[in-house]
Design an enzyme around this catalytic site. Structure first.
Site, PDB file in Angstrom:
ATOM      1  N   ARG A  44       0.884  -1.184   0.000  1.00  0.00           N
ATOM      2  CA  ARG A  44       0.000   0.000   0.000  1.00  0.00           C
ATOM      3  C   ARG A  44       0.906   1.213   0.000  1.00  0.00           C
ATOM      4  NH1 ARG A  44      -5.294   1.154   3.565  1.00  0.00           N
ATOM      5  NH2 ARG A  44      -6.080  -0.114   1.839  1.00  0.00           N
ATOM      6  N   HIS A  51      -7.323   1.067  -6.497  1.00  0.00           N
ATOM      7  CA  HIS A  51      -7.451   0.141  -5.368  1.00  0.00           C
ATOM      8  C   HIS A  51      -8.069  -1.147  -5.919  1.00  0.00           C
ATOM      9  CE1 HIS A  51      -7.664  -1.337  -1.419  1.00  0.00           C
ATOM     10  NE2 HIS A  51      -8.526  -0.512  -0.859  1.00  0.00           N
ATOM     11  N   GLN A 105      -9.969  -3.777  -3.767  1.00  0.00           N
ATOM     12  CA  GLN A 105     -11.295  -3.281  -3.399  1.00  0.00           C
ATOM     13  C   GLN A 105     -12.263  -3.494  -4.556  1.00  0.00           C
ATOM     14  OE1 GLN A 105     -12.165  -1.733  -0.273  1.00  0.00           O
ATOM     15  NE2 GLN A 105     -14.130  -2.289  -1.139  1.00  0.00           N
ATOM     16  N   ASP A 130     -17.417   7.162  -1.326  1.00  0.00           N
ATOM     17  CA  ASP A 130     -16.184   6.977  -0.548  1.00  0.00           C
ATOM     18  C   ASP A 130     -15.878   8.309   0.126  1.00  0.00           C
ATOM     19  OD1 ASP A 130     -13.773   6.019   0.483  1.00  0.00           O
ATOM     20  OD2 ASP A 130     -12.673   6.181  -1.409  1.00  0.00           O
ATOM     21  N   CYS A 184     -16.411   1.575   0.486  1.00  0.00           N
ATOM     22  CA  CYS A 184     -15.257   0.688   0.743  1.00  0.00           C
ATOM     23  C   CYS A 184     -14.861   0.667   2.210  1.00  0.00           C
ATOM     24  CB  CYS A 184     -14.084   1.138  -0.107  1.00  0.00           C
ATOM     25  SG  CYS A 184     -13.552   2.818   0.253  1.00  0.00           S
ATOM     26  N   ARG A 199     -13.626  -8.723   0.984  1.00  0.00           N
ATOM     27  CA  ARG A 199     -12.193  -8.490   0.748  1.00  0.00           C
ATOM     28  C   ARG A 199     -11.419  -9.781   1.001  1.00  0.00           C
ATOM     29  NH1 ARG A 199     -10.195  -3.275   1.191  1.00  0.00           N
ATOM     30  NH2 ARG A 199      -8.248  -4.229   0.544  1.00  0.00           N
TER      31      ARG A 199
HETATM   32  N1   CP Z   1     -11.235  -0.364   2.245  1.00  0.00           N
HETATM   33  C1   CP Z   1      -9.967  -0.455   2.688  1.00  0.00           C
HETATM   34  O1   CP Z   1      -8.996  -0.654   1.936  1.00  0.00           O
HETATM   35  O2   CP Z   1      -9.855  -0.345   4.044  1.00  0.00           O
HETATM   36  P1   CP Z   1      -8.487  -0.181   4.858  1.00  0.00           P
HETATM   37  O3   CP Z   1      -7.920   1.159   4.487  1.00  0.00           O
HETATM   38  O4   CP Z   1      -8.892  -0.242   6.298  1.00  0.00           O
HETATM   39  O5   CP Z   1      -7.554  -1.283   4.477  1.00  0.00           O
HETATM   40  N1  NVA Z   2     -10.052   6.675  -1.046  1.00  0.00           N
HETATM   41  C1  NVA Z   2      -9.629   6.171   0.253  1.00  0.00           C
HETATM   42  C2  NVA Z   2      -9.827   4.706   0.339  1.00  0.00           C
HETATM   43  C3  NVA Z   2      -9.478   4.091   1.655  1.00  0.00           C
HETATM   44  C4  NVA Z   2      -9.634   2.615   1.665  1.00  0.00           C
HETATM   45  C5  NVA Z   2      -8.189   6.558   0.507  1.00  0.00           C
HETATM   46  O1  NVA Z   2      -7.353   6.414  -0.382  1.00  0.00           O
HETATM   47  O2  NVA Z   2      -7.907   6.996   1.626  1.00  0.00           O
END
Ligand code: CP
Ligand code: NVA
Length: 307
Positions: free
Chosen positions: A102, A129, A132, A224, A264, A292
């Site tokens: 990530r 993502h 997701q 989101d 998400c 997930r």
């Molecule tokens: N939706 C998602 O990726 O959640 P986290 O940021 O908690 O991993």
């Molecule tokens: N759009 C959000 C998604 C988190 C899972 C972010 O990038 O923070």
């Protein structure tokens, strides 16, 4: 080497095959018991940002199938700061069988994959993502089956989650509409990727300003956060711009009567999504989070050649 960096890297048939495997693995988990498909395999999880779902669901997915997972926190390895990404990638490739990262900058996960001799999975970048997107598609198919021509409406920021949702919709034959305020639209790069796919699959893409128009005839409403990780200094400005894009009971009532509402998570309750809707009869937000686990287990098993 097979990586999982973007849904657009796979054909519609391959995406559906990942989803079919996820359905089988979910059935095993609930009915027949997990099989030891990845005994002795270890996933390294590199995080530059916080996480609940991604971290725990990947870790549990590996444990269920006899493998293990290693968590590397943002300060531990200093991706590109303490050490060059290519060096990290080549070192890690000798220790573990698969990696997930990530990152802030999408190019960093691309670079990790370039130098890796094990598969690399994108666990969220500022651009997309994809894990997701796969869990979202699994959730949509659980509700509506594999029917083509569903109408999916994203309301809010044209962010990483919107990109992967748009791409998976284009791949699977679902029309995709997004309503975003000026200055917060999907990137031209994402739009171009989706347009190319939609020309093959015949789906309609629409980029609108008006959330009411976007949810008209929607089977799925998705939203989101208004401020993604890494954009925290923009929060005050975004909180002024986005309120007309809140998904509330009024907006949901303008969609199809069996519409599902997705997010998400993490959600900022009563900002982009009201409590009433999040906890109401249309919401599938927790099934989505649970999916997930199953969607990612399928990605792990497939990339490691075990299913
Ligand atoms: N939706 C998602 O990726 O959640 P986290 O940021 O908690 O991993
Ligand atoms: N759009 C959000 C998604 C988190 C899972 C972010 O990038 O923070």
């Amino acid at each position: 080497m097979n990586h999982f960096l973007a849904i657009s890297d796979y054909s519609s048939e391959e995406i559906q095959s990942f989803l079919d495997l996820a359905v089988d693995l979910k059935k095993e988990y609930f009915e027949r018991g997990n099989q030891p498909l990845l005994t002795g395999k270890v996933l390294a999880m590199i995080f530059q940002k916080p996480s609940l779902r991604t971290r725990v669901s990947f870790d549990m997915a590996m444990r269920h199938v006899g493998g293990d997972a290693l968590y590397l926190s943002p300060n531990e390895i200093g991706l590109g700061k303490r050490e060059a990404i290519g060096d990290i990638s080549r070192v890690m490739s000798g220790y573990v069988q698969i990696m997930m990262a990530r990152v802030f900058d999408h190019q960093h996960v691309v670079e990790l994959a370039q130098y890796a001799s094990v598969p690399v999975i994108n666990g969220l970048s500022e651009y997309n993502h994809p894990c997701q997107g796969m869990a979202d598609a699994l959730t949509i198919q659980e509700k509506f089956g594999k029917a083509k021509g569903l109408n999916v409406a994203f309301v809010g920021d044209g962010n990483n989650v919107a990109v992967s949702l748009m791409i998976v919709c284009a791949k699977l034959g679902w029309n995709f509409t997004i309503a975003s305020p000026e200055g917060y639209e999907l990137s031209p790069e994402a739009f171009a990727a989706a347009r190319d796919i939609s020309e093959e699959t015949g789906v309609r893409l629409a980029f609108l300003r008006d959330p009411h128009e976007a949810v008209h005839a929607a089977d799925v409403i998705y939203t989101d956060t208004w401020t993604s990780m890494g954009q925290e200094e923009e929060t005050a400005r975004r909180e002024k711009v986005f309120p007309p894009y809140q998904v509330n009971a009024g907006l949901v009532s303008e969609a199809n009567k069996d519409v599902i509402v997705m997010h998400c998570l993490p959600a900022h309750r009563n900002h982009e999504l009201t409590d009433e809707v999040a906890d109401g009869p249309h919401s599938v937000i927790f099934s989505q989070a649970h999916n997930r686990l199953h969607a990612q287990k399928a990605i792990l098993v497939r990339l490691l050649g075990a299913g």
